[in-house]
Design an enzyme around this catalytic site. Structure first.
Site, PDB file in Angstrom:
ATOM      1  N   LYS A 170       0.857  -1.106   0.094  1.00 57.08           N
ATOM      2  CA  LYS A 170      -0.331   0.181  -0.028  1.00 57.08           C
ATOM      3  C   LYS A 170       0.925   1.770   0.411  1.00 57.08           C
ATOM      4  O   LYS A 170       2.055   1.526   0.931  1.00 57.08           O
ATOM      5  CB  LYS A 170      -1.034  -0.793   1.512  1.00 57.08           C
ATOM      6  CG  LYS A 170      -1.789   0.942   1.429  1.00 57.08           C
ATOM      7  CD  LYS A 170      -2.830   1.382   0.115  1.00 57.08           C
ATOM      8  CE  LYS A 170      -3.200   2.965   0.266  1.00 57.08           C
ATOM      9  NZ  LYS A 170      -2.201   4.150   0.231  1.00 57.08           N
ATOM     10  N   ARG A 218      -5.247   7.830  -5.185  1.00 57.70           N
ATOM     11  CA  ARG A 218      -5.954   6.861  -5.715  1.00 57.70           C
ATOM     12  C   ARG A 218      -6.202   7.588  -7.505  1.00 57.70           C
ATOM     13  O   ARG A 218      -6.534   8.407  -7.666  1.00 57.70           O
ATOM     14  CB  ARG A 218      -6.676   6.291  -5.483  1.00 57.70           C
ATOM     15  CG  ARG A 218      -7.748   5.537  -5.734  1.00 57.70           C
ATOM     16  CD  ARG A 218      -6.675   3.756  -6.060  1.00 57.70           C
ATOM     17  NE  ARG A 218      -7.373   3.002  -6.921  1.00 57.70           N
ATOM     18  CZ  ARG A 218      -8.887   2.414  -6.253  1.00 57.70           C
ATOM     19  NH1 ARG A 218      -8.815   3.012  -4.645  1.00 57.70           N
ATOM     20  NH2 ARG A 218      -9.308   1.483  -6.957  1.00 57.70           N
ATOM     21  N   ARG A 261      -9.428   9.664  -7.739  1.00 60.51           N
ATOM     22  CA  ARG A 261     -10.418   8.993  -7.742  1.00 60.51           C
ATOM     23  C   ARG A 261     -11.984   9.647  -7.609  1.00 60.51           C
ATOM     24  O   ARG A 261     -13.095   8.353  -7.648  1.00 60.51           O
ATOM     25  CB  ARG A 261     -10.720   8.602  -6.419  1.00 60.51           C
ATOM     26  CG  ARG A 261     -11.131   7.358  -5.207  1.00 60.51           C
ATOM     27  CD  ARG A 261     -11.180   7.235  -4.051  1.00 60.51           C
ATOM     28  NE  ARG A 261     -12.687   7.268  -3.152  1.00 60.51           N
ATOM     29  CZ  ARG A 261     -12.108   6.908  -1.837  1.00 60.51           C
ATOM     30  NH1 ARG A 261     -10.926   6.917  -0.840  1.00 60.51           N
ATOM     31  NH2 ARG A 261     -13.518   6.761  -0.978  1.00 60.51           N
ATOM     32  N   GLU A 265      -2.067   4.049  -8.268  1.00 64.30           N
ATOM     33  CA  GLU A 265      -1.705   5.452  -7.154  1.00 64.30           C
ATOM     34  C   GLU A 265      -0.858   5.584  -7.407  1.00 64.30           C
ATOM     35  O   GLU A 265       0.531   5.520  -8.198  1.00 64.30           O
ATOM     36  CB  GLU A 265      -1.311   4.472  -5.866  1.00 64.30           C
ATOM     37  CG  GLU A 265      -1.369   5.303  -4.739  1.00 64.30           C
ATOM     38  CD  GLU A 265      -2.545   5.243  -3.902  1.00 64.30           C
ATOM     39  OE1 GLU A 265      -2.092   5.690  -3.313  1.00 64.30           O
ATOM     40  OE2 GLU A 265      -2.999   3.904  -3.972  1.00 64.30           O
ATOM     41  N   PHE A 302      -2.202  -1.206  -9.609  1.00 65.10           N
ATOM     42  CA  PHE A 302      -1.687  -2.555  -9.220  1.00 65.10           C
ATOM     43  C   PHE A 302      -2.949  -3.325  -9.942  1.00 65.10           C
ATOM     44  O   PHE A 302      -3.728  -5.094  -9.171  1.00 65.10           O
ATOM     45  CB  PHE A 302      -2.558  -2.620  -7.670  1.00 65.10           C
ATOM     46  CG  PHE A 302      -3.503  -1.104  -7.563  1.00 65.10           C
ATOM     47  CD1 PHE A 302      -5.083  -1.574  -7.416  1.00 65.10           C
ATOM     48  CD2 PHE A 302      -2.629   0.066  -6.609  1.00 65.10           C
ATOM     49  CE1 PHE A 302      -5.761  -0.431  -7.167  1.00 65.10           C
ATOM     50  CE2 PHE A 302      -3.827   0.878  -6.158  1.00 65.10           C
ATOM     51  CZ  PHE A 302      -4.905   0.848  -6.745  1.00 65.10           C
TER      52      PHE A 302
END
Length: 201
Positions: free
Chosen positions: A30, A35, A49, A76, A112
């Site tokens: 993480k 984001r 996001r 990210e 990711f």
């Protein structure tokens, strides 16, 4: 033409007080960042996001995305200083002032997930398959590139050992069922997130 039009609702992780230790999970680093979703290919776009178009302030990431096949990535945005540490505050600077020469940091998109490639929507496919597709896509990127895959392992002990790396830039572990599809929202996704700060509470 991509199968998914941005901006798009993204999957979110539920906070937990421990990293899952049973089998069947993927564990990702993480990162301390923003984001973002990224459309790669000849017409790249970067979105936050909440649907904010970030293409202009993060033009270096968008430009790098042109060299990839058309796809939609979830990831990210991370600001990496010259010494390799992560500086979250530099993202606010970049968002306000845009790309500047001589900056002491580089912005990297740590990807990711891949939601689509060309006209194929991959969200119903299992995580393990999407991960393979993501790595294949990024393997063909010219080097160096500010678009990188997030570190992933199926060993929770290994994942926990990453926490604190890059000057604290890895702040926790996000765990995802290997067989799960990509579902938007927090409850539906099946993703869980443990952060190092939990251990001090």
């Amino acid at each position: 033409m991509p199968a998914i039009v941005l901006p798009v609702d993204v999957a979110l992780a539920t906070r937990v007080d421990r990293v899952p230790t049973d089998s069947g999970w993927a564990h990702e680093a993480k990162m301390d960042g923003w984001r973002a979703t990224l459309r790669t290919g000849p017409r790249p776009r970067v979105f936050g996001r909440h649907g904010t178009d970030l293409t202009e302030p993060f033009a270096d990431v968008a430009d790098a995305a042109r060299s990839l096949d058309t796809a939609v990535l979830d990831g990210e945005l991370v600001a990496v200083l010259d010494d390799g540490s992560v500086a979250f505050g530099r993202l606010h600077t970049r968002s306000a002032k845009g790309l500047r020469r001589g900056a002491d940091y580089q912005v990297v998109l740590v990807a990711f997930d891949v939601l689509s490639i060309d006209d194929v929507d991959l969200r119903r496919r299992p995580y393990r398959e999407r991960r393979e597709q993501l790595l294949d896509l990024l393997e063909n990127a010219p080097r160096p590139t500010p678009i990188q895959p997030v570190p992933m392992t199926t060993d929770p002990t290994e994942a926990l050992a990453w926490v604190g790396a890059f000057g604290g830039g890895i702040e926790g572990v996000v765990s995802k069922p290997l067989e799960s599809p990509y579902r938007a929202g927090r409850t539906a996704s099946g993703w869980v997130e443990w952060r190092a700060s939990h251990a001090t509470r």
